[in-house]
Design a protein around this motif. Structure first.
Motif, PDB file in Angstrom:
ATOM      1  N   ASP A  12       0.831  -1.208   0.000  1.00  0.00           N
ATOM      2  CA  ASP A  12       0.000   0.000   0.000  1.00  0.00           C
ATOM      3  C   ASP A  12       0.870   1.265   0.000  1.00  0.00           C
ATOM      4  O   ASP A  12       0.670   2.180   0.811  1.00  0.00           O
ATOM      5  CB  ASP A  12      -0.942   0.002   1.212  1.00  0.00           C
ATOM      6  CG  ASP A  12      -1.887  -1.184   1.208  1.00  0.00           C
ATOM      7  OD1 ASP A  12      -2.304  -1.594   0.107  1.00  0.00           O
ATOM      8  OD2 ASP A  12      -2.205  -1.706   2.288  1.00  0.00           O
ATOM      9  N   SER A  13       1.822   1.307  -0.898  1.00  0.00           N
ATOM     10  CA  SER A  13       2.769   2.416  -0.938  1.00  0.00           C
ATOM     11  C   SER A  13       2.856   2.983  -2.348  1.00  0.00           C
ATOM     12  O   SER A  13       2.605   2.284  -3.338  1.00  0.00           O
ATOM     13  CB  SER A  13       4.157   1.956  -0.487  1.00  0.00           C
ATOM     14  OG  SER A  13       4.105   1.421   0.824  1.00  0.00           O
ATOM     15  N   GLN A  14       3.225   4.272  -2.424  1.00  0.00           N
ATOM     16  CA  GLN A  14       3.393   4.938  -3.704  1.00  0.00           C
ATOM     17  C   GLN A  14       4.640   5.809  -3.681  1.00  0.00           C
ATOM     18  O   GLN A  14       4.951   6.439  -2.680  1.00  0.00           O
ATOM     19  CB  GLN A  14       2.179   5.812  -4.037  1.00  0.00           C
ATOM     20  CG  GLN A  14       0.914   5.056  -4.381  1.00  0.00           C
ATOM     21  CD  GLN A  14      -0.207   5.986  -4.802  1.00  0.00           C
ATOM     22  OE1 GLN A  14      -0.260   7.128  -4.378  1.00  0.00           O
ATOM     23  NE2 GLN A  14      -1.108   5.511  -5.643  1.00  0.00           N
ATOM     24  N   LYS A  15       5.342   5.809  -4.815  1.00  0.00           N
ATOM     25  CA  LYS A  15       6.465   6.712  -5.039  1.00  0.00           C
ATOM     26  C   LYS A  15       7.502   6.647  -3.918  1.00  0.00           C
ATOM     27  O   LYS A  15       7.962   7.662  -3.405  1.00  0.00           O
ATOM     28  CB  LYS A  15       5.958   8.144  -5.227  1.00  0.00           C
ATOM     29  CG  LYS A  15       5.058   8.298  -6.447  1.00  0.00           C
ATOM     30  CD  LYS A  15       4.598   9.725  -6.666  1.00  0.00           C
ATOM     31  CE  LYS A  15       3.718   9.829  -7.911  1.00  0.00           C
ATOM     32  NZ  LYS A  15       3.243  11.208  -8.156  1.00  0.00           N
ATOM     33  N   LEU A  16       7.878   5.435  -3.558  1.00  0.00           N
ATOM     34  CA  LEU A  16       8.932   5.221  -2.576  1.00  0.00           C
ATOM     35  C   LEU A  16      10.247   4.890  -3.278  1.00  0.00           C
ATOM     36  O   LEU A  16      10.257   4.365  -4.389  1.00  0.00           O
ATOM     37  CB  LEU A  16       8.585   4.051  -1.646  1.00  0.00           C
ATOM     38  CG  LEU A  16       7.500   4.240  -0.602  1.00  0.00           C
ATOM     39  CD1 LEU A  16       7.347   2.953   0.202  1.00  0.00           C
ATOM     40  CD2 LEU A  16       7.808   5.403   0.316  1.00  0.00           C
ATOM     41  N   GLU A  17      11.340   5.185  -2.597  1.00  0.00           N
ATOM     42  CA  GLU A  17      12.652   4.720  -3.040  1.00  0.00           C
ATOM     43  C   GLU A  17      13.239   3.940  -1.876  1.00  0.00           C
ATOM     44  O   GLU A  17      13.486   4.496  -0.803  1.00  0.00           O
ATOM     45  CB  GLU A  17      13.552   5.883  -3.426  1.00  0.00           C
ATOM     46  CG  GLU A  17      14.883   5.432  -4.010  1.00  0.00           C
ATOM     47  CD  GLU A  17      15.657   6.571  -4.637  1.00  0.00           C
ATOM     48  OE1 GLU A  17      16.728   6.906  -4.094  1.00  0.00           O
ATOM     49  OE2 GLU A  17      15.184   7.134  -5.638  1.00  0.00           O
ATOM     50  N   ARG A  28       3.140  -5.493  -2.601  1.00  0.00           N
ATOM     51  CA  ARG A  28       1.711  -5.709  -2.873  1.00  0.00           C
ATOM     52  C   ARG A  28       1.017  -4.352  -2.882  1.00  0.00           C
ATOM     53  O   ARG A  28       1.252  -3.520  -2.005  1.00  0.00           O
ATOM     54  CB  ARG A  28       1.085  -6.624  -1.823  1.00  0.00           C
ATOM     55  CG  ARG A  28      -0.425  -6.784  -2.009  1.00  0.00           C
ATOM     56  CD  ARG A  28      -1.087  -7.562  -0.888  1.00  0.00           C
ATOM     57  NE  ARG A  28      -0.950  -9.000  -1.104  1.00  0.00           N
ATOM     58  CZ  ARG A  28      -0.245  -9.811  -0.327  1.00  0.00           C
ATOM     59  NH1 ARG A  28       0.407  -9.300   0.722  1.00  0.00           N
ATOM     60  NH2 ARG A  28      -0.170 -11.105  -0.580  1.00  0.00           N
ATOM     61  N   HIS A  29       0.159  -4.120  -3.891  1.00  0.00           N
ATOM     62  CA  HIS A  29      -0.559  -2.847  -4.014  1.00  0.00           C
ATOM     63  C   HIS A  29       0.403  -1.668  -3.866  1.00  0.00           C
ATOM     64  O   HIS A  29       0.231  -0.786  -3.029  1.00  0.00           O
ATOM     65  CB  HIS A  29      -1.675  -2.757  -2.960  1.00  0.00           C
ATOM     66  CG  HIS A  29      -2.688  -3.851  -3.072  1.00  0.00           C
ATOM     67  ND1 HIS A  29      -3.388  -4.103  -4.227  1.00  0.00           N
ATOM     68  CD2 HIS A  29      -3.098  -4.776  -2.167  1.00  0.00           C
ATOM     69  CE1 HIS A  29      -4.206  -5.130  -4.032  1.00  0.00           C
ATOM     70  NE2 HIS A  29      -4.040  -5.563  -2.799  1.00  0.00           N
ATOM     71  N   THR A  30       1.421  -1.681  -4.677  1.00  0.00           N
ATOM     72  CA  THR A  30       2.487  -0.680  -4.607  1.00  0.00           C
ATOM     73  C   THR A  30       2.720  -0.101  -5.997  1.00  0.00           C
ATOM     74  O   THR A  30       2.848  -0.858  -6.965  1.00  0.00           O
ATOM     75  CB  THR A  30       3.786  -1.324  -4.065  1.00  0.00           C
ATOM     76  OG1 THR A  30       3.550  -1.795  -2.729  1.00  0.00           O
ATOM     77  CG2 THR A  30       4.916  -0.322  -4.045  1.00  0.00           C
TER      78      THR A  30
END
Length: 214
Positions: A12-17, A28-30
């Motif tokens: 459940d994450s977005q735009k991570l490095e 999952r759901h990323t």
């Protein structure tokens, strides 16, 4: 940044490095995440994992090799580029790309600590390592050229050049979505200096109190 002895799960994450050395990495759901990895087992991309970009682990710090050993990880094994795509039937499948070697860069950790690691400990494909070496050589040549010019130039020209470099660097950080990290480091540094100053003041108060009692 440390070593993960088990499974690192990104959900459940977005735009991570993410920069990680782990036994296994699962998503999952990323969406739109860049993962710089050193993984003993194949990464697992589950349903809803989209625009995942994979690359070799690209950072090091002084105690890294001892941390890897403590976690039971072998830096000579890295399956970052062999993900397993799993999704139940009728659910969104996972998708990924590999970071082009020409876009591969070091991620430096400006933290002082004890240890013997002085370079990248985890194995990576030759094309990624060669890309880093080429960039380091280009940076060294540019630095030497800039220093030679600055030694002979008027101080006002040097000041203008320095300001231009700083401006362009900030623009690059903004374009690469790295500006927040620089601000965070500045905040941490300021907080550290503040705590050190408070500790010094407290220590001085104790000394003053002892002196008054004497």
């Amino acid at each position: 940044l440390g070593a993960v002895a088990g499974c690192l799960t990104i959900q459940d994450s977005q735009k991570l490095e993410v920069h990680a050395a782990a036994l296994r990495v699962t998503t999952r759901h990323t969406d739109e995440c860049n993962l710089m990895l050193c993984t003993t087992l194949y990464p697992t991309l589950l349903e809803g994992s989209h625009a995942i970009q994979l690359a070799p682990f690209n950072t090091f710090y002084a105690s890294q090799e001892s941390d890897l050993a403590a976690a039971g990880l072998l830096p000579s094994i890295n399956h970052f580029d062999k993900p397993v795509l799993l999704a139940p039937q009728d659910l969104q499948t996972a998708e990924f790309t590999l970071l082009p070697p020409t876009q591969f860069n070091l991620f430096l950790v400006p933290v002082a600590m004890q240890g013997s690691t002085t370079g990248l400990a985890c194995v990576m494909p030759d094309e990624y390592r060669q890309s880093l070496e080429d960039k380091l050589q280009q940076a060294s040549a540019l630095q030497a050229k800039a220093q030679a010019v600055c030694q002979q130039a008027d101080p006002a020209v040097v000041a203008a050049f320095s300001a231009s470099v700083s401006t362009r660097f900030m623009d690059w950080l903004s374009d690469q979505r790295q500006l927040r990290h620089l601000r965070d480091l500045h905040t941490l540094s300021s907080d550290k200096q503040k705590r050190a100053s408070q500790a010094s003041d407290s220590h001085q108060e104790v000394l003053d109190d002892i002196s008054d009692r004497a």
